[in-house]
Design a protein around this motif. Structure first.
Motif, PDB file in Angstrom:
ATOM      1  N   ASP A   1     -10.333   0.983  16.453  1.00 44.12           N
ATOM      2  CA  ASP A   1     -10.704  -0.410  16.236  1.00 44.12           C
ATOM      3  C   ASP A   1     -12.216  -0.550  16.434  1.00 44.12           C
ATOM      4  O   ASP A   1     -12.732  -0.343  17.528  1.00 44.12           O
TER       5      ASP A   1
ATOM      6  N   GLU B   1       0.851  -1.186   0.000  1.00 42.24           N
ATOM      7  CA  GLU B   1       0.000   0.000   0.000  1.00 42.24           C
ATOM      8  C   GLU B   1       0.886   1.236   0.000  1.00 42.24           C
ATOM      9  O   GLU B   1       1.915   1.281   0.670  1.00 42.24           O
TER      10      GLU B   1
ATOM     11  N   GLN C   1      -0.630   7.079   2.954  1.00 44.62           N
ATOM     12  CA  GLN C   1      -1.897   7.792   2.803  1.00 44.62           C
ATOM     13  C   GLN C   1      -1.653   9.240   2.410  1.00 44.62           C
ATOM     14  O   GLN C   1      -0.677   9.848   2.784  1.00 44.62           O
TER      15      GLN C   1
ATOM     16  N   SER D   1      -6.293  -8.019   3.864  1.00 46.25           N
ATOM     17  CA  SER D   1      -5.903  -6.706   4.359  1.00 46.25           C
ATOM     18  C   SER D   1      -6.122  -5.672   3.270  1.00 46.25           C
ATOM     19  O   SER D   1      -5.837  -5.936   2.102  1.00 46.25           O
ATOM     20  N   LEU D   2      -6.639  -4.510   3.673  1.00 44.54           N
ATOM     21  CA  LEU D   2      -6.931  -3.476   2.682  1.00 44.54           C
ATOM     22  C   LEU D   2      -7.005  -2.134   3.390  1.00 44.54           C
ATOM     23  O   LEU D   2      -7.529  -2.045   4.496  1.00 44.54           O
ATOM     24  N   ASP D   3      -6.431  -1.109   2.760  1.00 46.46           N
ATOM     25  CA  ASP D   3      -6.554   0.243   3.286  1.00 46.46           C
ATOM     26  C   ASP D   3      -7.389   1.064   2.336  1.00 46.46           C
ATOM     27  O   ASP D   3      -7.111   1.099   1.142  1.00 46.46           O
TER      28      ASP D   3
ATOM     29  N   ARG E   1      -8.349   4.915   1.738  1.00 41.84           N
ATOM     30  CA  ARG E   1      -7.876   6.216   2.216  1.00 41.84           C
ATOM     31  C   ARG E   1      -9.043   7.154   2.462  1.00 41.84           C
ATOM     32  O   ARG E   1     -10.080   7.050   1.801  1.00 41.84           O
TER      33      ARG E   1
ATOM     34  N   GLU F   1      -7.432  -5.367   8.614  1.00 44.65           N
ATOM     35  CA  GLU F   1      -6.192  -6.065   8.946  1.00 44.65           C
ATOM     36  C   GLU F   1      -6.408  -7.558   9.058  1.00 44.65           C
ATOM     37  O   GLU F   1      -7.066  -8.030   9.984  1.00 44.65           O
TER      38      GLU F   1
ATOM     39  N   ASP G   1     -10.825   5.336  10.774  1.00 40.11           N
ATOM     40  CA  ASP G   1     -10.099   6.501  11.260  1.00 40.11           C
ATOM     41  C   ASP G   1      -9.239   6.145  12.471  1.00 40.11           C
ATOM     42  O   ASP G   1      -9.218   6.853  13.473  1.00 40.11           O
TER      43      ASP G   1
ATOM     44  N   THR H   1     -15.818   9.023   2.371  1.00 41.64           N
ATOM     45  CA  THR H   1     -15.167   7.895   1.732  1.00 41.64           C
ATOM     46  C   THR H   1     -16.255   6.971   1.193  1.00 41.64           C
ATOM     47  O   THR H   1     -17.270   6.772   1.860  1.00 41.64           O
TER      48      THR H   1
ATOM     49  N   GLY I   1     -11.069   6.931   6.767  1.00 41.53           N
ATOM     50  CA  GLY I   1     -10.082   5.936   6.375  1.00 41.53           C
ATOM     51  C   GLY I   1     -10.448   4.592   6.973  1.00 41.53           C
ATOM     52  O   GLY I   1     -10.754   4.492   8.156  1.00 41.53           O
TER      53      GLY I   1
ATOM     54  N   ARG J   1      -9.228   0.690   7.590  1.00 42.11           N
ATOM     55  CA  ARG J   1      -8.116  -0.247   7.520  1.00 42.11           C
ATOM     56  C   ARG J   1      -8.638  -1.627   7.897  1.00 42.11           C
ATOM     57  O   ARG J   1      -9.236  -1.811   8.951  1.00 42.11           O
TER      58      ARG J   1
END
Lengths: 504, 392
Positions: free
Chosen positions: B83, B3, B6, B40-42, B44, B24, B80, B203, B20, B22
């Motif tokens: 968790d 990735e 950001q 897993s993916l981010d 932005r 995991e 953001d 987003t 954002g 995330r």
């Protein structure tokens, strides 16, 4: 929590049956067997079975014919025939029997009873069969024709098998109704198991004998309800894509003949009984019904029905919510348990509740509470069914959207799922109200002294021979029954009409 | 999947974009089996990211994991930086636009939008400024009193979007929102949705199986196959440099040619259409050690099987035996307006040692300036470099 609530309701619904088995066995199974096998019981069982078989056979043939004629033959005002086919449901069989007996007091017995029961029960076959014709694949019949078969052959071998599971399930409902019916055999002087149980109960000498005699009745009802569910499940397998043809166009006289036959049947079912009652009510009697008698009985009936229906709907909510949303063996068992009480004849449930209340909660014997419990047990599936369908019609995605919009699970359930299902739940409430209003045997056996409903008032007047006084009550009962019949007619999908579920 | 760091988006609100996401190492599944595998993916802040995959690839499960409607068996979801793995959907700040819109049928348009606003009774929603603002945003000013069944499919989807924005979410999930619309309406509605989302500065994560939709709308696309992310990239990069043959075929029309890199030729790849120059230094399937590896292989006189990805526009059809291309026979012609897809059977070449093998079918997209006939002899020529991916 919800599962526990649903399970408790299901258990409560079967408790009376368990109790009646225990009660029958309380004096030793030898004695019970002796009562069940004595000639009197066997005579009554044979009477019940021949009556049921005859009514079922005629209802099956008539029901399929009416369903075919009102959906597959081009008639003017197509929707009208569907409504007419449902309307006889508005007339409780004991009211129809009373109308008959008050017109031809000498012409009672087996065959008149068959006529009365058939005319009031045919819609139980017609309605599901109309639904089956609506989804039957007619191209198959076309293919049979191109393969060199006659129209009659194609109908019997190709089209009919597609609707038979539904018609068969309907016929089993007719059987359930017939074995459970108490009022009309009593009025038409034909002794069956239900009248036998009632007589033993009334005599009050040996209630264990009554319990024993109700065992074959309960067993019969139970096997019928199991058969009905199996058959209905088979009817559920539908062709992937039903292709339909426009209804057959008959010649002018042919159309008129079909319309006349359908009208005649509808007239016999919904026209004749009220007409006979109106005629009879104009003839003076020794014991006239005063307006205050009528109003009192009507008020009691309505209040009882409203309370019983509200309790039923509330108790049905956890089951219908769960069954609509989740699939599990346990829930299927719980849902089936609610059907058992419904399948049981009113006399059996009443007898069971008398025994149960005396054994467990003696202080509710002879109270309205016990009567309402009986209504709930008898009517629970009438609420579970429509509520379940209504809950199922609310897409899960709406719950999910509501959650993402910041509403927790409980507000989401109340504001989206319950709110969305409300029309269906209310329809179920009305069905229960109508069912309770015309309930006779359990009311007769369980009502506290001095409480009269429309049904018991009619019964009481007829046993006094005061037919003229009873007639207006019968008319009131028919008027009340029109409501559920119309609800049912509205919900029927027919070939050529769009799916009405989208209607607001 | 590496990735990039950001960065701010070009279409945030004045406070800077939020939302954002995330993901995991998330695994999730149903009773029938696992669906997502350590994914897993981010996403932005302020980005428009599309999760693209065929049906059954797990994209809807991924969306439900983000929304909190499906609890992952392992892994974490952060929004953001917080968790939210065990936070219920109503407290996540994730809006949802489902496939069918799922408008509440008993509420008016305004009532639907106002549903998310606490303390606002449905009957007064029409007068609420926030509701009016959102109606305006999706171009449905004056529709507040309509009931959902009085709206077209496209209008229903726009109301669903407005409703999802009413709760001021950080992220909006669009789960195949254009599926129920016909082709023409789909294009119109997706433009409107894109504009409204950009204006709202949130987003957006779009779930779809439609690659044209993904390429047209997204800042980036995450390609999902059998619960595993194949590639996360910009539409251009994804189209030009897919990671493997499956992704190449899934993301657009692709001509896939088996190729061989022989001893002595470090860069070029021999294919049935002749020698093709790779776009990038040749890779043996291990991204890092491209060229050195290749040279080592070449010295060892090893044959390395690869697949060359071309786009149909890169094939030119000329008169046969013109010298430049490889001869073949036209086997199918599909006319599509301005262009025509012409499928040509090309005999296997000596160069890749497949003499006598079945002919290879390649499809060219050429301007419809002349008719093509089945059985016609043509010569196929490749213009430009090809993208080389490992052979499985």
């Amino acid at each position: 929590m919800v599962v526990l609530a649903a399970t408790l309701v299901g258990a409560a619904a079967v408790a009376p049956i368990v109790q009646i088995v225990l009660r029958a066995g309380s004096q030793g199974w030898d004695r019970t067997a002796a009562i069940v096998l004595r000639p009197r019981t066997l005579d009554l069982a044979i009477n019940t079975l021949t009556l049921t078989a005859t009514v079922c056979a005629i209802s099956l043939v008539l029901g399929v014919a009416v369903a075919y004629a009102s959906t597959r033959i081009a008639l003017p005002a197509p929707r009208l025939w569907i409504v007419l086919a449902c309307l006889p449901l508005a007339v409780p069989s004991f009211v129809a029997a009373f109308a008959w007996a008050s017109t031809w007091p000498r012409a009672v017995g087996f065959w008149p009873l068959v006529v009365v029961l058939t005319v009031t029960c045919v819609p139980l076959v017609t309605v599901p069969t109309i639904g089956a014709f609506a989804v039957a694949d007619e191209t198959l019949a076309d293919v049979a024709r191109t393969l060199g078969r006659s129209r009659a052959h194609a109908f019997v071998r190709v089209l009919l098998p597609q609707v038979l599971p539904a018609a068969g399930a309907g016929t089993l409902l007719v059987a359930l109704y017939t074995i459970a019916d108490f009022g009309s055999p009593a009025l038409m002087r034909h002794q069956t198991l239900t009248t036998g149980v009632y007589a033993l109960f009334r005599s009050g000498i040996d209630r264990s004998a009554a319990a024993a005699m109700s065992l074959p009745l309960a067993a019969l009802a139970l096997s019928l309800v199991i058969a009905e569910r199996r058959l209905r499940a088979r009817g559920g397998r539908r062709p992937a894509a039903a292709r339909r043809r426009p209804p057959h166009q008959l010649s002018g006289p042919g159309t008129a003949l079909v319309a006349a036959a359908l009208s005649l049947l509808a007239l016999a079912g919904v026209g004749a009984p009220p007409a006979a009652l109106v005629r009879r009510s104009l003839i003076a009697d020794r014991y006239p019904s005063t307006a205050s008698d009528l109003a009192g009985a009507a008020a009691t009936s309505l209040a009882l029905a409203a309370v019983a229906a509200s309790v039923t709907v509330l108790l049905a909510l956890p089951i219908s919510h769960l069954v609509a949303r989740y699939r599990s063996r346990w829930l299927a068992v719980v849902e089936s348990a609610t059907v058992i009480g419904y399948a049981m004849p009113g006399v059996v449930i009443a007898l069971a509740l008398v025994a149960l209340s005396l054994a467990v909660l003696p202080f509710i014997y002879q109270t309205l509470t016990l009567l309402i419990i009986a209504y709930v047990v008898l009517a629970l599936p009438l609420s579970v069914g429509p509520s379940r369908a209504a809950f199922r019609a609310v897409p899960v995605s709406m719950d999910e959207v509501s959650r993402t919009l910041g509403r927790g699970p409980v507000p989401t359930w109340l504001r989206v799922r319950l709110r969305g299902a409300l029309p269906g739940i209310m329809a179920g409430w009305l069905l229960v109200v109508a069912d309770v209003l015309k309930e006779l045997p359990a009311t007769l056996m369980l009502r506290p002294i001095g409480v009269e409903t429309l049904a018991t008032e009619l019964w009481g007047k007829t046993t006094l021979g005061a037919y003229g006084a009873a007639a207006p009550i019968g008319i009131l009962l028919v008027a009340v029954g029109v409501v559920p019949a119309l609800i049912l007619a509205r919900g029927i999908r027919t070939p050529g009409t769009a799916d009405r579920s989208a209607d607001r | 999947m590496s990735e990039q760091p950001q960065h701010g988006s070009q279409h945030g609100s004045q406070h800077g974009p939020v939302g954002g996401v995330r993901i995991e190492r998330v695994s999730a599944g149903h009773r029938s089996g696992p669906v997502l595998h350590e994914l897993s993916l981010d996403v932005r802040p302020g980005e428009f990211l599309t999760v693209l995959g065929p049906s059954g690839s797990g994209k809807t499960t991924l969306a439900r994991v983000i929304a909190g409607l499906h609890r992952p068996s392992t892994g974490r979801v952060l929004i953001d930086g917080r968790d939210v793995t065990s936070v219920p959907p109503e407290r996540r700040g994730v809006g949802l636009v489902p496939q069918d819109g799922a408008l509440f049928p008993h509420l008016s348009v305004a009532g639907n939008i106002g549903y998310a606003i606490r303390g606002l009774p449905a009957r007064r929603a029409g007068a609420d400024p926030r509701v009016r603002e959102l109606l305006d945003l999706v171009g449905l000013d004056g529709f507040g009193d309509r009931m959902p069944d009085q709206l077209s499919g496209g209008q229903q989807q726009r109301v669903a979007l407005a409703r999802s924005l009413a709760a001021r979410p950080r992220v909006v999930l669009l789960d195949e929102p254009f599926n129920a619309l016909d082709a023409r309406l789909r294009e119109e509605v997706r433009g409107q949705l894109r504009t409204a989302l950009r204006a709202a500065g949130v987003t957006a994560v779009l779930i779809t199986h439609d690659q044209a939709e993904a390429l047209a709308l997204s800042d980036r696309i995450a390609v999902l196959r059998d619960g595993v992310l194949m590639q996360v990239d910009t539409p251009v990069a994804l189209h030009e440099r897919p990671v493997d043959a499956w992704t190449a075929r899934f993301v657009g029309d692709a001509v896939l040619l088996r190729g061989v890199r022989r001893a002595g030729s470090v860069d070029d790849v021999e294919t049935v259409l002749g020698r093709i120059t790779p776009k990038d230094p040749w890779r043996s399937g291990r991204p890092a050690d491209a060229r050195a590896d290749a040279r080592a292989d070449a010295r060892a006189d090893a044959r390395a099987d690869v697949i060359v990805v071309l786009r149909p526009e890169q094939l030119r059809l000329t008169a046969p035996c013109s010298g430049a291309g490889v001869d073949g026979v036209v086997t199918a012609v599909e006319y599509a307006g301005e262009t025509t897809r012409v499928t040509v059977a090309v005999s296997a070449d000596v160069a890749i040692g497949e003499r006598g093998a079945e002919p290879t079918l390649v499809t060219a997209r050429v301007p419809s300036d002349r008719p093509w006939g089945v059985g016609e002899q043509v010569s196929v020529e490749v213009s430009g470099p090809g993208h080389v991916v490992p052979a499985q």
